[in-house]
Write a protein that holds these residues in place. Structure first.
Motif, PDB file in Angstrom:
ATOM      1  N   ALA A 233       0.838  -1.207   0.000  1.00 50.28           N
ATOM      2  CA  ALA A 233       0.000   0.000   0.000  1.00 50.28           C
ATOM      3  C   ALA A 233       0.870   1.253   0.000  1.00 50.28           C
ATOM      4  O   ALA A 233       0.556   2.245  -0.667  1.00 50.28           O
ATOM      5  CB  ALA A 233      -0.931  -0.004   1.205  1.00 50.28           C
ATOM      6  N   GLY A 234       1.984   1.221   0.748  1.00 51.43           N
ATOM      7  CA  GLY A 234       2.878   2.376   0.786  1.00 51.43           C
ATOM      8  C   GLY A 234       3.483   2.692  -0.561  1.00 51.43           C
ATOM      9  O   GLY A 234       3.597   3.853  -0.960  1.00 51.43           O
ATOM     10  N   LEU A 235       3.875   1.654  -1.297  1.00 50.27           N
ATOM     11  CA  LEU A 235       4.469   1.875  -2.611  1.00 50.27           C
ATOM     12  C   LEU A 235       3.426   2.380  -3.610  1.00 50.27           C
ATOM     13  O   LEU A 235       3.723   3.218  -4.466  1.00 50.27           O
ATOM     14  CB  LEU A 235       5.116   0.588  -3.114  1.00 50.27           C
ATOM     15  CG  LEU A 235       6.365   0.154  -2.338  1.00 50.27           C
ATOM     16  CD1 LEU A 235       6.830  -1.216  -2.808  1.00 50.27           C
ATOM     17  CD2 LEU A 235       7.477   1.176  -2.483  1.00 50.27           C
ATOM     18  N   LEU A 236       2.199   1.875  -3.511  1.00 48.46           N
ATOM     19  CA  LEU A 236       1.141   2.384  -4.385  1.00 48.46           C
ATOM     20  C   LEU A 236       0.833   3.839  -4.061  1.00 48.46           C
ATOM     21  O   LEU A 236       0.583   4.652  -4.959  1.00 48.46           O
ATOM     22  CB  LEU A 236      -0.111   1.524  -4.239  1.00 48.46           C
ATOM     23  CG  LEU A 236      -0.022   0.120  -4.847  1.00 48.46           C
ATOM     24  CD1 LEU A 236      -1.200  -0.739  -4.410  1.00 48.46           C
ATOM     25  CD2 LEU A 236       0.055   0.195  -6.373  1.00 48.46           C
ATOM     26  N   ALA A 237       0.855   4.192  -2.775  1.00 46.74           N
ATOM     27  CA  ALA A 237       0.645   5.586  -2.389  1.00 46.74           C
ATOM     28  C   ALA A 237       1.755   6.467  -2.947  1.00 46.74           C
ATOM     29  O   ALA A 237       1.511   7.594  -3.395  1.00 46.74           O
ATOM     30  CB  ALA A 237       0.579   5.712  -0.870  1.00 46.74           C
ATOM     31  N   ALA A 238       3.011   5.969  -2.936  1.00 44.46           N
ATOM     32  CA  ALA A 238       4.119   6.730  -3.516  1.00 44.46           C
ATOM     33  C   ALA A 238       3.930   6.909  -5.013  1.00 44.46           C
ATOM     34  O   ALA A 238       4.270   7.956  -5.579  1.00 44.46           O
ATOM     35  CB  ALA A 238       5.447   6.024  -3.223  1.00 44.46           C
TER      36      ALA A 238
END
Length: 398
Positions: A233-238
């Motif tokens: 989820a963090g990488l998609l948010a980035a």
């Protein structure tokens, strides 16, 4: 055996941002050769009898040669564009080029027509993290044409898995948290307004994002919540943040339309989606034009004590039907009005319903200083773990 497809670009800017964030978190680019990687490339060169074997780490625009076994020494960095490994990042599996000079897709590449005069190439992408982000390649080169059979390709893939596991050991949690925390917005000064926010991850990283920046005098403000938690989820948010920053001056409707086109496929492949509220404020009039993509977690508090929750009628990014236009909205922040934007983790601080927004509003009325208010929200989260990423943003007109 996968022979590759027509060469494509090395990825969208959003993909490059996501890859670069993870590479930084892995902390392997600096520091020179490491035996854990040298062992892999040494075995690869000896097993295949090629002139060179390389383990490369791909940034946004530069390829770092982390380990190499060859008579000639290259790097340590080369431009990513128009390289075999840059193109391998665009493929799903191994890429094998028996004779680059006889292959119109590769014949004009500088490393084919110039030193080191590569004829044979074979490479596998290296993936790391829950979202399997491609961060580099393990590859073989030789000045003589040759082929690989299925067993050879399988061996190269096994060496690639070994390299991926070695890379993953470098994902230090503290560094990962620091890198992604660096993706938070910088303070901006908007005369007549106060603006602040916080994001508290449930784990190491957050799938929430909040972003603001100025374009001329206009303030662009966004909050988004990617489904799920953790590194994926963090990488998609980035990725979403990178796409936002690539369009700093565009109006909210055009921004969300671009994200529907550019980021929705990434979300779909990850079986995820993202809600988002994004708006552009004219500070002089207080008018905020916005698009709400399935978010619906925005509280407007008026100076006279009235309040309303802005609800959404559109689907999140990644679920919205392609080609279907989105609804737009607008509101006016009068002097003394406050806008509180949250992710759904904020609802878990109380009863998991929209009533929690009013509870946040009550906290603000008791403590109408942004830093003090956010401190109280953090204290509430310590007492009542939301079990989810938590983001809160406040925009107040003096």
């Amino acid at each position: 055996m996968y022979q590759g497809t027509s060469p494509t670009s090395t990825g969208t800017s959003a993909q490059a941002v996501r890859r670069a964030a993870l590479v930084a978190a892995l902390d392997v680019v600096d520091g020179g050769p490491e035996e854990r990687f040298e062992r892999i490339t040494r075995i690869a060169r000896e097993a295949f009898g090629v002139s060179g074997s390389f383990l490369n780490i791909a940034g946004a625009e530069v390829l770092t040669i982390k380990s190499q076994q060859s008579d000639a020494v290259y790097g340590p960095t080369i431009p990513l564009e128009d390289t075999f490994c840059g193109r391998t990042l665009d493929q799903l599996g191994p890429v094998v080029v028996p004779d680059a000079r006889a292959d119109a897709r590769y014949a004009d590449m500088p490393m084919v027509v110039e030193d080191p005069n590569v004829r044979f190439y074979a490479g596998v992408p290296l993936r790391v993290g829950e979202d399997h982000v491609k961060v580099g390649t393990l590859c073989l080169v030789d000045p003589q044409p040759r082929t690989l059979d299925d067993d050879d390709v399988a061996l190269l893939e096994e060496l690639g898995v070994w390299a991926e596991r070695e890379l993953a050991t470098g994902a230090d949690e503290d560094r990962l948290r620091g890198v992604l925390a660096g993706l938070q917005p910088l303070p901006v000064a908007v005369p007549g307004y106060r603006l602040g926010g916080m994001s508290v991850p449930h784990g190491v990283v957050s799938g929430d994002l909040h972003e603001w920046h100025l374009s001329g005098t206009a303030l662009h403000l966004t909050i988004a919540d990617v489904m799920g938690k953790g590194m994926a989820a963090g990488l998609l948010a980035a990725t979403i943040r990178g796409a936002l920053l690539a369009r700093p001056d565009e109006d909210p409707e055009r921004v969300v339309a671009a994200l529907d086109e550019q980021v929705a496929p990434d979300l779909g492949r990850a079986e995820s989606f993202s809600t988002m509220f994004t708006g552009r404020l004219d500070p002089a009039s207080g008018q905020l034009d916005f698009v709400d993509a399935g978010h619906g977690l925005v509280l407007q508090m008026r100076a006279d004590g009235a309040e309303r929750t802005l609800l959404s009628s559109d689907l999140p990014i990644g679920l919205h039907p392609a080609g279907l236009s989105r609804s737009t909205g607008s509101l006016v922040l009068e002097p003394g009005d406050v806008l509180v934007l949250v992710s759904d983790g904020a609802l878990e601080l109380w009863d998991s319903t929209l009533t929690s927004l009013s509870r946040l509003g009550a906290l603000w009325r008791q403590e109408p200083d942004i830093d003090a208010f956010l401190a109280r929200v953090r204290a509430r989260a310590l007492e009542h773990d939301p079990g989810d990423d938590l983001t809160v943003v406040v925009l107040a007109r003096d």
